[in-house]
Motif scaffolding. Structure first.
Motif, PDB file in Angstrom:
ATOM      1  N   UNK A   1      -7.452 -10.038  -2.952  1.00 26.14           N
ATOM      2  CA  UNK A   1      -8.246 -10.291  -1.743  1.00 26.14           C
ATOM      3  C   UNK A   1      -7.497  -9.789  -0.512  1.00 26.14           C
ATOM      4  N   UNK A   2      -6.191 -10.036  -0.510  1.00 29.08           N
ATOM      5  CA  UNK A   2      -5.429  -9.765   0.708  1.00 29.08           C
ATOM      6  C   UNK A   2      -4.752  -8.405   0.705  1.00 29.08           C
ATOM      7  N   UNK A   3      -4.677  -7.800  -0.473  1.00 25.79           N
ATOM      8  CA  UNK A   3      -3.920  -6.559  -0.599  1.00 25.79           C
ATOM      9  C   UNK A   3      -4.724  -5.322  -0.233  1.00 25.79           C
ATOM     10  N   UNK A   4      -4.009  -4.205  -0.223  1.00 20.78           N
ATOM     11  CA  UNK A   4      -4.613  -2.903   0.067  1.00 20.78           C
ATOM     12  C   UNK A   4      -4.403  -2.032  -1.166  1.00 20.78           C
ATOM     13  N   UNK A   5      -5.482  -1.441  -1.666  1.00 21.83           N
ATOM     14  CA  UNK A   5      -5.413  -0.637  -2.888  1.00 21.83           C
ATOM     15  C   UNK A   5      -5.296   0.842  -2.533  1.00 21.83           C
ATOM     16  N   UNK A   6      -4.645   1.564  -3.424  1.00 18.38           N
ATOM     17  CA  UNK A   6      -4.412   3.002  -3.204  1.00 18.38           C
ATOM     18  C   UNK A   6      -4.710   3.716  -4.506  1.00 18.38           C
ATOM     19  N   UNK A   7      -5.647   4.632  -4.485  1.00 18.84           N
ATOM     20  CA  UNK A   7      -5.987   5.375  -5.702  1.00 18.84           C
ATOM     21  C   UNK A   7      -5.116   6.610  -5.839  1.00 18.84           C
TER      22      UNK A   7
END
Ligand code: NOJ
Ligand code: MG
Length: 532
Positions: free
Chosen positions: A9-15
């Motif tokens: 919920x709080x994190x930032x995802x990176x593809x």
């Protein structure tokens, strides 16, 4: 102990598109060891989770989205030891690792399919979707492949057609068969036991097809210039009601393990998308929200997209936003040369988990691929109307070294010709670069909780201006984005827009007090904070 589920919920995802991130063995293709070498970039950037496009054994007809062994690492990317080392290095650095699960189809080279096509009475036959020819010998119905042509391939040995929603080399699995379900759930358990933190599930809305294989209706809005499969609506070939049973089963597998995440790849209108959260939120944690990928870049359109999405969310469902991926043109090219910073500020100040696509943090643009160099099977099958995905998959631009530091060999796709300037080393050194803006935005999101968990409140605005607030009990944050070239002056009086600038897209106004009027330059966005 952090709250369960807090990280996604709080994190930032990176593809990461592994073919294009970093080559370590001089074959021109990125690999797992290359990703390990480049983890420091991700740690400096400040993201929390990486999602890897498929790294499994594959003939690469669709660059890994055609899997021949779900629990093997393709030698092009390395070994299982390399994979374990990557997970360990990522976890040591505090990064979660998410894998791509491709359950809708296998490669035609997968042993299951080789057996299935061998004989009609083979035990694996029913793992795929076989139908007799229509009375005239043609395909069983009018369904079309997303990559051009019909969706049925005739297998002369057994005189039946098999269904493939994508390439003929990607036969669809039969998700009505409980053995197929059990086999894929065991694949999930294999990787979850190895410590991966979740899956992004490829075309999850495609898994179940109509039991009667009815013809799809014509699309009355189809017009030339669009991919040919859009001539029919996918009413009977995707988004069937029974798919939700499968999504809930996948979620149950995820829930056998501690604190993992299930993300679904779903291109559907917002009301349909919401159903993938599942009954009582027992479906995907995050059905990917791709609304921004095709949004016309106008303030009023984007304002409406956000409002519709926020309004449609079921109670308790957590939102998410995606700005780029390996299937769609680069954001820097979609929004025009002056707007990528504004787009970054939007993504990182909206309510919901943001997913970044590799290279967007340095403003990589869509690269023109010469006709003879096209690699994408979609573009090869449907040439000339701009569906090609190679242009958003070009090598990451690390430095001004040859091939942008991506490889010492000939890269599998050309490096963009602006790489000597537009690269990580160079942009790191430039205090006001887009890369440093991304870093600052991510830092800001981490230090201001209202940006993560605060409410979203639109603020009325006209023209090219997009205004909203994020607020919790301790802070009100105002985001003001100018999507146009012209400067704007906004009266703050009575609208609660005053406070102190936390960040401007040009990184040159930190700490400025806003009182009375907020002046925005053309193509500028600012974030204003006020403690309450
Ligand atoms: C969606 C993936 O994102 C895309 O790259 C792939 O070609 C298709 N699914 C088929 O697996
Ligand atoms: Mg390599």
């Amino acid at each position: 102990m952090a709250e369960r589920g807090a990280w996604w919920r709080e994190g930032i995802f990176y593809q990461i598109y592994p073919r294009s991130f970093q080559d370590s063995d001089c074959d021109g293709v990125g690999d797992l060891t290359g990703i390990i070498h480049r983890l420091p970039h991700l740690l400096t950037l400040g993201v929390d989770a990486i999602w890897l496009s498929p790294i499994f054994t594959s003939p690469m007809a669709d660059f890994g989205y055609d899997i021949a062994d779900y629990t093997g690492i393709d030698p092009l990317y390395g070994t299982m030891e390399d994979f374990d080392a990557l997970v360990k290095a990522a976890h040591d650095g505090g990064l979660k690792v998410i894998l791509d699960l491709v359950p809708n189809h296998t490669s035609d080279q997968h042993p299951w399919f080789l057996q299935a096509r061998h004989a009609r009475d083979d035990p694996h036959r029913d793992w795929y979707i076989w139908r007799d020819p229509a009375p005239d010998g043609g395909p069983p119905n009018n369904w079309l492949s997303e990559f051009g042509g019909g969706a049925w391939a005739f297998d002369s040995k057994t005189a039946q057609y098999y269904y493939h929603a994508f390439l003929a080399q990607q036969p669809d699995l039969n998700w009505r068969n409980p053995q197929v379900r059990a086999a894929i759930y065991n694949v999930m358990r294999f990787w979850l036991r190895k410590g991966v933190d979740g899956f992004r599930v490829d075309v999850i809305w495609h898994l179940i097809k109509d039991a009667q294989f009815r013809d799809n209706p014509a699309n009355p809005d189809y017009h030339g210039g669009r991919p040919p499969h859009e001539q029919i609506l996918s009413r009977y070939s995707a988004d069937r009601p029974e798919v939700h049973e499968v999504v809930a089963e996948m979620r149950a597998v995820i829930d056998e393990f501690d604190d993992r995440v299930l993300i679904g790849e779903i291109y559907l209108p917002v009301e349909r998308l919401m159903t993938y959260y599942g009954k009582d939120l027992t479906g995907a944690h995050l059905p990917f929200n791709f609304a921004l990928l095709s949004a016309p870049w106008h303030a009023r359109e984007i304002e409406a997209i956000i409002a519709d999405y926020e309004a449609a969310l079921p109670p308790g469902a957590w939102p998410n936003w995606v700005l780029g991926n390996h299937d769609r043109p680069r954001v820097a090219s979609r929004v025009g040369p002056d707007q990528p910073r504004v787009a970054a500020m939007l993504l990182l100040t909206l309510r919901g988990t943001p997913t970044l696509y590799y290279g967007d943090e340095i403003g990589m643009h869509q690269v023109e691929i010469a006709p003879g160099e096209v690699r994408d099977p979609f573009e090869r099958n449907v040439p000339g109307i701009g569906v090609g995905r190679d242009g958003c998959r070009t090598p990451m631009q690390w430095s001004a070294l040859p091939q942008a530091g991506f490889t010492q060999a000939v890269p599998w796709l050309p490096v963009a010709d602006d790489f000597t300037h537009e690269n990580v080393v160079n942009l790191s050194a430039d205090r006001r670069s887009i890369l440093n803006l991304y870093r600052a935005l991510i830092r800001m999101r981490k230090t201001h909780r209202a940006l993560v968990t605060g409410r979203y409140r639109p603020v009325a605005a006209q023209g090219d201006l997009l205004l909203y607030r994020r607020e919790d009990d301790g802070e009100v944050i105002t985001v003001a984005l100018n999507l146009g070239d012209e400067p704007v002056a906004i009266a703050t009086e009575g609208r609660g827009l005053d406070g102190e600038i936390l960040l401007s897209t040009w990184l040159d106004r930190d700490g400025e007090r806003i009182d009375g009027t907020l002046d925005l330059r053309g193509n500028e966005g600012v974030v204003i904070g006020k403690a309450i």
